[in-house]
Design a protein around this motif. Structure first.
Motif, PDB file in Angstrom:
ATOM      1  N   GLU A  14       0.822  -1.209   0.000  1.00  0.00           N
ATOM      2  CA  GLU A  14       0.000   0.000   0.000  1.00  0.00           C
ATOM      3  C   GLU A  14       0.857   1.262   0.000  1.00  0.00           C
ATOM      4  OE1 GLU A  14      -3.026  -0.110   3.037  1.00  0.00           O
ATOM      5  OE2 GLU A  14      -3.535  -2.180   2.544  1.00  0.00           O
ATOM      6  N   GLN A  18       1.376   3.717  -4.628  1.00  0.00           N
ATOM      7  CA  GLN A  18       0.604   4.955  -4.510  1.00  0.00           C
ATOM      8  C   GLN A  18       0.741   5.770  -5.794  1.00  0.00           C
ATOM      9  OE1 GLN A  18       0.858   7.319  -0.939  1.00  0.00           O
ATOM     10  NE2 GLN A  18       1.676   5.592   0.224  1.00  0.00           N
ATOM     11  N   ARG A 121      -4.558   5.074  -3.594  1.00  0.00           N
ATOM     12  CA  ARG A 121      -4.064   6.035  -2.609  1.00  0.00           C
ATOM     13  C   ARG A 121      -3.232   7.102  -3.313  1.00  0.00           C
ATOM     14  NH1 ARG A 121      -3.767   4.924   2.815  1.00  0.00           N
ATOM     15  NH2 ARG A 121      -3.865   2.710   2.330  1.00  0.00           N
ATOM     16  N   LYS A 123      -0.567  10.054  -2.955  1.00  0.00           N
ATOM     17  CA  LYS A 123       0.490  10.466  -2.024  1.00  0.00           C
ATOM     18  C   LYS A 123       0.094  11.755  -1.319  1.00  0.00           C
ATOM     19  CE  LYS A 123       4.057   8.317  -4.785  1.00  0.00           C
ATOM     20  NZ  LYS A 123       5.069   8.520  -5.816  1.00  0.00           N
TER      21      LYS A 123
END
Length: 165
Positions: A14, A18, A121, A123
């Motif tokens: 994870e 990103q 996701r 950053k």
């Protein structure tokens, strides 16, 4: 590999996988890479990419059914609720003992902690959506997403080889 090491590896995925930004075009490109991956080995999967509850990409390969759409929704709900991959949450529940209902008071009709949904996701921003595969065993669904994301993001290593789930 210990459970703690497996969970740490999933969290590492994870962190590594990103995005700086995430556009509709990127969703299409990643979705098509997942389709290509599924076609290589004739894998009957449903692929879904959603950003802020807006479905950007969805395809059901030959051999899937409406049940796969339900699994996509349930696994994506887990990522949206906990901001972690559904595979990570599956292992977390295994350690904690119990079901989504017992541990978090969440209805299993709406939440499925099984591998295959991965957070999109950004950053320094957080989770904005999900990339989900449904149709294979839990670990294989997860690995398909991670493998394609590592290729797309041109990560120097393929995190799939780092995880023994």
């Amino acid at each position: 590999m210990t459970m703690k090491e497996k969970m740490t590896n999933l969290l590492n995925q994870e962190v590594v996988l990103q995005f700086d930004t995430f556009s509709n075009k990127m969703a299409l490109e990643i979705g098509l890479l997942l389709v290509e991956e599924a076609e290589k080995e004739n894998k009957p999967v449903t692929i879904d990419i959603t950003r802020h509850n807006h479905q950007l990409f969805h395809v059901a390969m030959e051999g899937t059914s409406a049940d796969n759409d339900t699994w996509v929704r349930r696994k994506s709900n887990v990522v949206n609720r906990f901001s972690h991959s559904s595979m990570y949450m599956s292992l977390k529940l295994e350690v904690k003992g119990g079901t989504m209902e017992e541990a978090y008071f969440l209805n299993s009709a709406d939440f499925a902690a099984h591998g295959g949904s991965f957070p999109i996701r950004i950053k320094d921003t957080g989770v904005i959506g999900t990339i989900t595969v449904s149709g294979l065993p839990s670990e294989q669904d997860h690995q398909m997403v991670v493998h394609v994301l590592s290729q797309y993001l041109k990560v120097g290593f393929d995190p799939i080889t780092k995880v023994d789930i």
